[in-house]
Motif scaffolding. Structure first.
Motif, PDB file in Angstrom:
ATOM      1  N   SER A 132       9.972  10.253   3.194  1.00 18.80           N
ATOM      2  CA  SER A 132       9.187   9.083   2.792  1.00 18.80           C
ATOM      3  C   SER A 132       9.970   7.809   3.117  1.00 18.80           C
ATOM      4  O   SER A 132      11.199   7.784   3.019  1.00 18.80           O
ATOM      5  N   PHE A 133       9.240   6.763   3.516  1.00 18.84           N
ATOM      6  CA  PHE A 133       9.906   5.505   3.846  1.00 18.84           C
ATOM      7  C   PHE A 133       8.953   4.332   3.650  1.00 18.84           C
ATOM      8  O   PHE A 133       7.742   4.472   3.727  1.00 18.84           O
ATOM      9  N   GLY A 150       0.820  -1.200   0.000  1.00 21.73           N
ATOM     10  CA  GLY A 150       0.000   0.000   0.000  1.00 21.73           C
ATOM     11  C   GLY A 150       0.859   1.258   0.000  1.00 21.73           C
ATOM     12  O   GLY A 150       2.033   1.222   0.373  1.00 21.73           O
ATOM     13  N   LEU A 151       0.264   2.350  -0.448  1.00 21.98           N
ATOM     14  CA  LEU A 151       0.878   3.675  -0.384  1.00 21.98           C
ATOM     15  C   LEU A 151      -0.028   4.546   0.468  1.00 21.98           C
ATOM     16  O   LEU A 151      -1.249   4.523   0.299  1.00 21.98           O
ATOM     17  N   LEU A 152       0.577   5.317   1.360  1.00 22.44           N
ATOM     18  CA  LEU A 152      -0.168   6.083   2.349  1.00 22.44           C
ATOM     19  C   LEU A 152       0.451   7.465   2.479  1.00 22.44           C
ATOM     20  O   LEU A 152       1.676   7.595   2.495  1.00 22.44           O
ATOM     21  N   THR A 153      -0.397   8.492   2.576  1.00 17.18           N
ATOM     22  CA  THR A 153       0.145   9.821   2.824  1.00 17.18           C
ATOM     23  C   THR A 153       0.806   9.839   4.202  1.00 17.18           C
ATOM     24  O   THR A 153       0.333   9.215   5.142  1.00 17.18           O
ATOM     25  N   MET A 154       1.917  10.547   4.281  1.00 17.40           N
ATOM     26  CA  MET A 154       2.667  10.656   5.535  1.00 17.40           C
ATOM     27  C   MET A 154       1.765  11.256   6.609  1.00 17.40           C
ATOM     28  O   MET A 154       1.139  12.301   6.382  1.00 17.40           O
ATOM     29  N   PRO A 155       1.677  10.599   7.770  1.00 12.02           N
ATOM     30  CA  PRO A 155       0.895  11.178   8.859  1.00 12.02           C
ATOM     31  C   PRO A 155       1.429  12.575   9.213  1.00 12.02           C
ATOM     32  O   PRO A 155       2.638  12.818   9.193  1.00 12.02           O
ATOM     33  N   GLU A 156       0.514  13.477   9.536  1.00 10.97           N
ATOM     34  CA  GLU A 156       0.871  14.873   9.776  1.00 10.97           C
ATOM     35  C   GLU A 156       1.960  15.033  10.836  1.00 10.97           C
ATOM     36  O   GLU A 156       2.884  15.833  10.671  1.00 10.97           O
ATOM     37  N   GLN A 157       1.870  14.257  11.923  1.00  9.68           N
ATOM     38  CA  GLN A 157       2.857  14.412  12.992  1.00  9.68           C
ATOM     39  C   GLN A 157       4.263  14.041  12.529  1.00  9.68           C
ATOM     40  O   GLN A 157       5.253  14.611  12.996  1.00  9.68           O
ATOM     41  N   LEU A 158       4.395  13.118  11.583  1.00  7.52           N
ATOM     42  CA  LEU A 158       5.708  12.775  11.040  1.00  7.52           C
ATOM     43  C   LEU A 158       6.145  13.782   9.991  1.00  7.52           C
ATOM     44  O   LEU A 158       7.313  14.166   9.924  1.00  7.52           O
ATOM     45  N   ASP A 159       5.204  14.230   9.162  1.00  5.28           N
ATOM     46  CA  ASP A 159       5.505  15.209   8.124  1.00  5.28           C
ATOM     47  C   ASP A 159       6.008  16.509   8.747  1.00  5.28           C
ATOM     48  O   ASP A 159       6.975  17.108   8.270  1.00  5.28           O
TER      49      ASP A 159
END
Length: 134
Positions: free
Chosen positions: A76-77, A61-70
């Motif tokens: 990206s990882f 799956g591909l997922l947008t980076m959670p805001e707290q990590l962004d």
């Protein structure tokens, strides 16, 4: 031991946490020939399931980076999941052997129970116990 969604200790899923969802979808479509189908994400995120001509089921799956990590500037990882019989027991074994809990156990609707830890060498792993059909 050939059922990655059931057998303890097998890698079963990978997800890309990406800071640029659209460009990541384009890149993996062009480079690996993946078919990416966007599905509803959780908590205002975008999510896509990956398949190709050799797969009968999604394999990543591909997922947008959670805001707290962004907000912390995390790049990206790819995140790997390993199936376990019991999330809490496995997490306890990990911490007893020097791991740091990054994500405490939590339930993901319709999927199962997950947690993440960093091993003593800095490697990050997510563990999952998939929901079983009743």
């Amino acid at each position: 031991m050939d059922k990655p969604f059931e057998d303890h200790g097998l890698f079963s899923w990978c997800e890309l946490m990406t800071t640029d969802f659209d460009n990541s979808m384009s890149f993996y479509t062009k480079v690996l020939g993946w078919t990416l189908r966007e599905v509803p994400g959780r908590n205002n995120s975008r999510y896509a399931l990956a398949m190709n001509e050799n797969s009968s089921q999604p394999f990543a799956g591909l997922l947008t980076m959670p805001e707290q990590l962004d907000q912390r500037g995390v790049p990206s990882f790819w995140q790997a999941y390993v199936t376990v019989d019991n999330v809490e027991d496995t997490l306890a074994k990990a911490t007893d052997n020097g791991a740091e809990i990054l994500l405490p156990p939590m339930d993901i609707e319709r999927i199962g129970r997950i947690a993440s830890f960093r091993d003593p060498q800095g490697g990050v792993m997510s563990i999952i116990r998939y929901k079983r059909e009743a």
